[in-house]
Each structure stands twice: as structure tokens, then as C-alpha cells.
Design an enzyme around this catalytic site. Structure first.
Site, short mmCIF file in Angstrom:
data_model
loop_
_atom_site.label_atom_id
_atom_site.label_comp_id
_atom_site.label_asym_id
_atom_site.label_seq_id
_atom_site.Cartn_x
_atom_site.Cartn_y
_atom_site.Cartn_z
N GLU A 117 0.81 -1.21 0.00
CA GLU A 117 0.00 0.00 0.00
C GLU A 117 0.85 1.27 0.00
OE1 GLU A 117 -3.00 0.46 3.05
OE2 GLU A 117 -3.99 2.01 1.85
N GLU A 156 -12.56 2.18 2.75
CA GLU A 156 -11.91 2.30 4.04
C GLU A 156 -12.25 3.65 4.65
OE1 GLU A 156 -7.44 1.34 5.41
OE2 GLU A 156 -7.58 2.82 3.84
MN MN Z 1 -5.81 2.38 2.70
#
Ligand code: MN
Length: 293
Positions: free
Chosen positions: A147, A241
Site C-alpha cells: 500500500e 476504508e
Molecule cells: Mn488504505
């Protein structure tokens, strides 16, 4: 077809059998395909309850993990790197046991604000560990997503371009980029261009608005994000998210800097995100289909 996911922290930051049942059932009820579960404490994660509830609700699962400073595999410090590798290998066992298809997050460094830049030595050490972790993941058919996050959460991968270079050095087919439009909105000159640059190397995607609240209520340019995903024919998971201190407590609240809450009603937030994402994907398909005609 992209599987649509929801981060479990929209419901709960814990994972007792009761938490798992509530989060999995609620996610399935809203029409999502998968839940992204996350934990620092691998032993506190209830595997039998997770498997039972996933099966009962016909829901898929992915997992995300982070490393603390004393497990920092990008530190160049032998002991810390060793602890980080052991943690990531244990995390792969957990992901395998719950049937996760993807493991994502900041898998390459500690999850924190750094005060100094990463060293060349630190990056080399990180790549070596991630390669060994990826070999274990590959045996269970798990794809890893590195990420790309903003400068306040890591000093290693802040842009898609840095992550492309990193992933190419790892040289494992199951190691891909994980991009997140909340982070891209801070670091990239052009988020859509970053997605197109990632192309086939993109393996996981997080949606989130500029303030991490309701999708579409911030400044992220979602039409251009979804058109870029469509233009590279991205087929991987797209997971929403969002964080609120109504659900998550410390230490996450402090690391992420959640000082004001943009929502309190998990279900309303998650239902809206699902509808918003469906509409954006449909609009992007229409936009690009029309362009091709
Ligand atoms: Mn994230």
C-alpha cells in the site's frame, strides 16, 4: 469483475467471535463481496468464528497488516527486521487459515510517522523480507498489495512510481501495488495518471475521500479515479476504508490522526459507499465505452 469490499473497522476494531459475526453479517447484508479484516494481535483473531461466519454469509475475505517500530523491516536493524519477518510470516499463516485471497497494507515498513528518510540499506532489507513473505503467500494463492501511503504513515512508498520500482525489485508475480485514493490525493501530482502508470501491477485498491468520511463528500475526483481504473481494465478488489473514533480506539486513532469524527452510523456510511461505488463504476464503464464507440 471487481469484487467490492468493506474495511472491517467501519464496524469494529476487535475480532472476538461476536465482533466477527456482526461485521461479516452486516457487510454481506449490504451486498459487498468481501470484508477486509485487520489486526496487529494475530493471536486475538478468532479463526473458527471467522470461517463459520464467512461460510454462513457467503462472503470473501482479504486481510491487511501493519508493523510496529520494533518490527520495522526497513530499519536496516537486524533484530527489528528479524521480528518483522517473523510477524509477517505468521500473518501469512493467519491469512491462509481464514482463506484470504489478498493481503495488503503497509507490509514493507513500520506504520508510523518517521523523522528521517529511509536508507538504501533499509529498502534492500525490506525487499528481501517481502520476497520471502511473498513466497510463503504464493503457496496459499495469496496476492500481496504494497500500500502506497502518505508521508505521515511511512517513509518508504509514498508514490505509485516508488512502489512500481520496489515491486519490480521484489520480482514475485504475486506482489502488486495497492493504491488508495485518500493517500494519492495527498502525494500524487495526478491520481488518475498514477493508476494508469501502475497498470497491470495494480493488485488492490482502497477508496476513501480526502477526509476519510462519506465517499463523494470530500475533494477526491472520483469520476477520474474510476475512469482510470476502467481504462487499465483493473479487475482486482475495490475496498472502502473509513475511520471514526466512534469505532477505532488507540493506538490506531493516534497513528491515523483521527481527531474529529465524520460519521457515527456505520451502516449508513457503508450502505452509501456501496451505492456510490456501484454508480461510479457504471458511469466509468459508460464513459469509456462511449469513447471507444
Ligand atoms: Mn488504505
Amino acid at each position: 469483475m471487481n469484487k467490492l469490499g468493506l474495511h472491517a473497522f467501519v464496524w469494529t476494531a476487535n475480532w472476538t467471535p461476536e465482533d466477527a459475526a456482526m461485521a461479516i453479517r452486516s457487510t454481506a447484508e449490504l451486498g459487498y463481496d468481501l470484508i477486509e479484516a485487520s489486526t496487529m494481535d494475530l493471536k486475538a483473531f478468532d479463526v473458527p468464528a471467522t470461517l463459520r461466519e464467512l461460510e454462513r454469509n457467503k462472503l470473501g475475505i482479504t486481510m491487511s497488516f501493519g508493523l510496529t517500530a520494533d518490527m520495522d523491516i526497513s530499519s536496516g536493524d537486524k533484530e527489528r527486521t528479524k521480528r518483522g519477518e517473523a510477524h509477517l510470516l505468521d500473518a501469512m499463516s493467519l491469512a491462509r487459515d481464514v482463506g484470504a485471497t489478498h493481503v495488503c497494507g503497509i507490509l514493507y515498513s513500520a506504520f508510523q510517522k518517521y523523522a528521517t528518510p529511509v536508507t538504501e540499506d533499509g529498502i534492500r532489507g525490506s525487499i528481501d523480507v517481502v520476497r520471502r513473505v511473498a513466497e510463503k503467500a504464493q503457496a496459499s494463492g495469496i496476492t500481496l498489495g504494497m500500500e502506497v501511503v502518505n508521508r505521515y504513515e511511512s517513509n518508504v512508498l509514498n508514490t505509485a512510481r516508488q512502489a512500481i520500482a520496489y515491486v519490480k525489485k521484489v520480482e514475485m508475480p504475486n506482489v502488486k501495488l495497492h493504491l488508495d485514493c485518500y493517500h494519492m490525493n495527498i502525494e500524487e501530482a495526478d491520481s488518475a495518471e498514477a493508476i494508469r502508470e501502475a497498470g497491470d501491477l495494480l493488485g488492490y485498491f482502497h477508496t476513501g475521500d480526502s477526509h476519510r468520511g462519506y465517499l463523494g463528500s470530500g475533494s477526491v475526483d472520483f469520476p477520474s479515479i474510476f475512469r482510470a481504473l476502467e481504462s487499465i481494465n483493473y479487475q482486482g478488489p475495490i475496498t472502502f476504508e473509513s475511520f471514526s473514533s466512534a469505532v477505532v480506539g488507540q493506538p490506531l486513532e493516534g497513528i491515523l490522526g483521527i481527531w474529529r469524527n465524520l460519521w457515527e452510523d456505520s451502516r449508513d456510511l457503508a450502505a452509501h459507499a456501496k451505492a456510490f461505488t456501484d454508480v461510479q463504476m457504471k458511469s466509468a464503464r459508460e464513459a469509456l465505452g462511449r469513447q471507444r464507440r
